[in-house]
Design a protein around this motif. Sequence first.
Motif, PDB file in Angstrom:
ATOM      1  N   THR A   1      45.149  65.701  59.490  1.00  0.00           N
ATOM      2  CA  THR A   1      44.722  65.341  58.218  1.00  0.00           C
ATOM      3  C   THR A   1      46.043  64.944  57.232  1.00  0.00           C
ATOM      4  O   THR A   1      46.113  63.901  56.601  1.00  0.00           O
ATOM      5  CB  THR A   1      43.708  66.202  57.397  1.00  0.00           C
ATOM      6  OG1 THR A   1      42.699  66.274  58.276  1.00  0.00           O
ATOM      7  CG2 THR A   1      43.231  65.549  56.086  1.00  0.00           C
ATOM      8  N   LEU A   2      47.008  65.807  57.308  1.00  0.00           N
ATOM      9  CA  LEU A   2      47.841  65.794  56.374  1.00  0.00           C
ATOM     10  C   LEU A   2      48.693  64.591  56.699  1.00  0.00           C
ATOM     11  O   LEU A   2      49.621  63.773  56.197  1.00  0.00           O
ATOM     12  CB  LEU A   2      48.660  67.104  56.295  1.00  0.00           C
ATOM     13  CG  LEU A   2      47.968  68.286  55.547  1.00  0.00           C
ATOM     14  CD1 LEU A   2      48.784  69.461  55.426  1.00  0.00           C
ATOM     15  CD2 LEU A   2      47.511  67.792  54.166  1.00  0.00           C
TER      16      LEU A   2
ATOM     17  N   ARG B   1      43.134  56.937  58.231  1.00  0.00           N
ATOM     18  CA  ARG B   1      41.782  57.131  58.184  1.00  0.00           C
ATOM     19  C   ARG B   1      40.938  57.420  59.544  1.00  0.00           C
ATOM     20  O   ARG B   1      39.799  57.837  59.489  1.00  0.00           O
ATOM     21  CB  ARG B   1      41.345  56.017  57.469  1.00  0.00           C
ATOM     22  CG  ARG B   1      41.809  56.045  56.043  1.00  0.00           C
ATOM     23  CD  ARG B   1      40.850  54.893  55.208  1.00  0.00           C
ATOM     24  NE  ARG B   1      41.441  53.577  55.597  1.00  0.00           N
ATOM     25  CZ  ARG B   1      42.593  52.961  55.394  1.00  0.00           C
ATOM     26  NH1 ARG B   1      43.411  53.448  54.671  1.00  0.00           N
ATOM     27  NH2 ARG B   1      42.741  51.717  56.044  1.00  0.00           N
TER      28      ARG B   1
ATOM     29  N   ARG C   1      47.527  61.547  55.705  1.00  0.00           N
ATOM     30  CA  ARG C   1      47.724  61.514  54.213  1.00  0.00           C
ATOM     31  C   ARG C   1      49.099  60.626  53.918  1.00  0.00           C
ATOM     32  O   ARG C   1      49.282  59.999  53.101  1.00  0.00           O
ATOM     33  CB  ARG C   1      47.375  62.686  53.424  1.00  0.00           C
ATOM     34  CG  ARG C   1      46.227  62.888  52.950  1.00  0.00           C
ATOM     35  CD  ARG C   1      46.101  64.016  51.993  1.00  0.00           C
ATOM     36  NE  ARG C   1      44.902  64.764  52.266  1.00  0.00           N
ATOM     37  CZ  ARG C   1      44.438  65.957  51.886  1.00  0.00           C
ATOM     38  NH1 ARG C   1      45.473  66.859  51.150  1.00  0.00           N
ATOM     39  NH2 ARG C   1      43.461  66.708  52.152  1.00  0.00           N
ATOM     40  N   GLN C   2      49.976  61.337  54.575  1.00  0.00           N
ATOM     41  CA  GLN C   2      51.487  60.751  54.452  1.00  0.00           C
ATOM     42  C   GLN C   2      51.385  59.306  54.780  1.00  0.00           C
ATOM     43  O   GLN C   2      52.187  58.658  54.099  1.00  0.00           O
ATOM     44  CB  GLN C   2      52.332  61.479  55.608  1.00  0.00           C
ATOM     45  CG  GLN C   2      52.885  62.917  55.063  1.00  0.00           C
ATOM     46  CD  GLN C   2      53.728  63.358  55.967  1.00  0.00           C
ATOM     47  OE1 GLN C   2      54.702  62.914  55.767  1.00  0.00           O
ATOM     48  NE2 GLN C   2      53.572  64.477  56.815  1.00  0.00           N
TER      49      GLN C   2
ATOM     50  N   VAL D   1      53.987  64.576  49.008  1.00  0.00           N
ATOM     51  CA  VAL D   1      53.079  64.509  50.309  1.00  0.00           C
ATOM     52  C   VAL D   1      54.132  65.111  51.770  1.00  0.00           C
ATOM     53  O   VAL D   1      53.364  65.879  52.201  1.00  0.00           O
ATOM     54  CB  VAL D   1      52.684  63.067  50.587  1.00  0.00           C
ATOM     55  CG1 VAL D   1      51.733  62.976  51.689  1.00  0.00           C
ATOM     56  CG2 VAL D   1      52.253  62.530  49.283  1.00  0.00           C
TER      57      VAL D   1
ATOM     58  N   ASP E   1      49.128  56.889  54.844  1.00  0.00           N
ATOM     59  CA  ASP E   1      48.332  56.185  53.714  1.00  0.00           C
ATOM     60  C   ASP E   1      49.251  56.274  52.502  1.00  0.00           C
ATOM     61  O   ASP E   1      49.092  55.307  52.146  1.00  0.00           O
ATOM     62  CB  ASP E   1      47.102  56.842  53.560  1.00  0.00           C
ATOM     63  CG  ASP E   1      46.134  56.495  54.470  1.00  0.00           C
ATOM     64  OD1 ASP E   1      46.279  55.480  55.445  1.00  0.00           O
ATOM     65  OD2 ASP E   1      44.896  57.119  54.625  1.00  0.00           O
ATOM     66  N   ALA E   2      50.038  57.209  52.257  1.00  0.00           N
ATOM     67  CA  ALA E   2      50.784  57.319  51.129  1.00  0.00           C
ATOM     68  C   ALA E   2      51.774  56.146  51.067  1.00  0.00           C
ATOM     69  O   ALA E   2      52.200  55.383  50.320  1.00  0.00           O
ATOM     70  CB  ALA E   2      51.314  58.611  50.765  1.00  0.00           C
TER      71      ALA E   2
END
Lengths: 175, 197
Positions: A118-119, A174, A122-123, A47, A125-126
Motif C-alpha cells: 500500500t505504501l 491503485r 502511495r509513493q 511519503v 501515485d505521489a
Amino acid sequence: MVDRRTALAGGALLLAGCGSSTLRSKVKKGAKVTPSDVDILNRLLEVEYYAIAAYTAGTPFLSHHDRDAAKQLLGQDVTHASTLAGLIKQGGGKAVSPQPSYDLGRPSAPEILALLHTLEGRQLDAYLAMIPLLSPGRLRSTAAAIMANDAQHLAVLRVALGRPPVPSPLASGRE
Amino acid sequence: MDCSSTRRELVGSAMAAAVGASGLLGADLAEAAAAPRSDAGVLWRTLKIERLVVIAYREVLSSGTLSPANTHKVQAILGQELQHVAIVERALKKLGGTPPPAPRDLPAAQRALASHHVTASLTDLHTQTQCLRLLVDTETLAEDAYFVAIEKLMDPALLRLCAQIMGCEAQHWTVLSSARHGDIKITVPYPFVGGPT
C-alpha cells in the motif's frame, strides 16, 4: 509504531552500505531546482519517510526470503529520501524531518507485506501526480527514475503477495 | 515527425535522409536530425524505440526457445508493449504528428538497436539466456527512452502518461531479470531506473 530514532538508525546503516552515490550523481546531474520545487519535493520526501518507517518496523517480522527483499527495497527508499533531501538543499530549501513516530497499527506478518505494498503504491501515485508540477528538465526525469524504481518495488511485493507483478500497461499504485 | 517543423528541422531531416540513402551511419544521423524539439518530436522518438522493443519480443517468442512459464510471462509483456505502442501512437497523432516508419527488415532493426548500444542479437536466440538478455537490454533501452522523454515533454498529461509507461517498463525489467536470475539483488539492483547513457 516505530520511533524516529529507530527509523533513522536503520536507514542510515543501509544508506552507508548501498554505494549508489555515483549512480545518483549521474541521474540527477544537471537537475535545476527552483524554490517553487521545494514544497513538492518535501511532500515526496514525507511519503518516502513513511515507507522507510514501515520497512524498518516490519522487516524483522517477515520470512527469511521476504526479509532479504525488504532490506533491499528499504535501502533503495533511503537512497530516494537522501536524493530528495539533496535536491531540496540545492533549491535553497530545508528538507522536512521524519515525524517523531508513525502509527502503522499492529499488522500481523502477512499484513506487513500488504502494508508495504500500500505504501509503495502511495509513493508511486505521489510521484505520478507531482512530476508534472516540478520544473521542466532533468529534475522531472530524476523524480521519474525514483518513481520507476518504486514501481519495481511494487512488482516485487505483488509477487510476494501472490498477485500478478505487472497488472496494467500503465503503472499506478491503485492495483 | 512534427507538422510544425522549423526550417532547421527540415534541413536536418533532408541531410539525414541524404546520408541515410548513402548508407553511412544512417540510423545515428537520422536520429540526431530527428532530435526532439517539441512534444510530438519526443513521442516520435519514443515510439520508434517502442517498435524495436516489440520486434525483440516477437523474435524471442517465434524462436520457441523459452520454457512454457517464461513464454507465458513474455506473451503477457508483449501484450502490454503493444498497448504502449498504440497509446503513444494515438498521442502523437493527436498532436498532428506522423508515426515513424517501422524498420524495413530484421537487419534494419538490428542496426537500429546497435545505434542505441543494444548489441544482443535478434536472430541468435538459441538459449533462454540469449532471449532474456535481449529482452532485458531492450527494456533498458525503453526505460532510457522514457527518462529522456520526461526530461523534454511539456504537456502535463503526456508527462504523466510517459511516467506511467516508464514505471511499467521498469516492472517488465524486474520480471525478466527475475526469470533470468531469481535473486532480488539482481532483479531490483539500483535505486534509480533509466538515465543518460
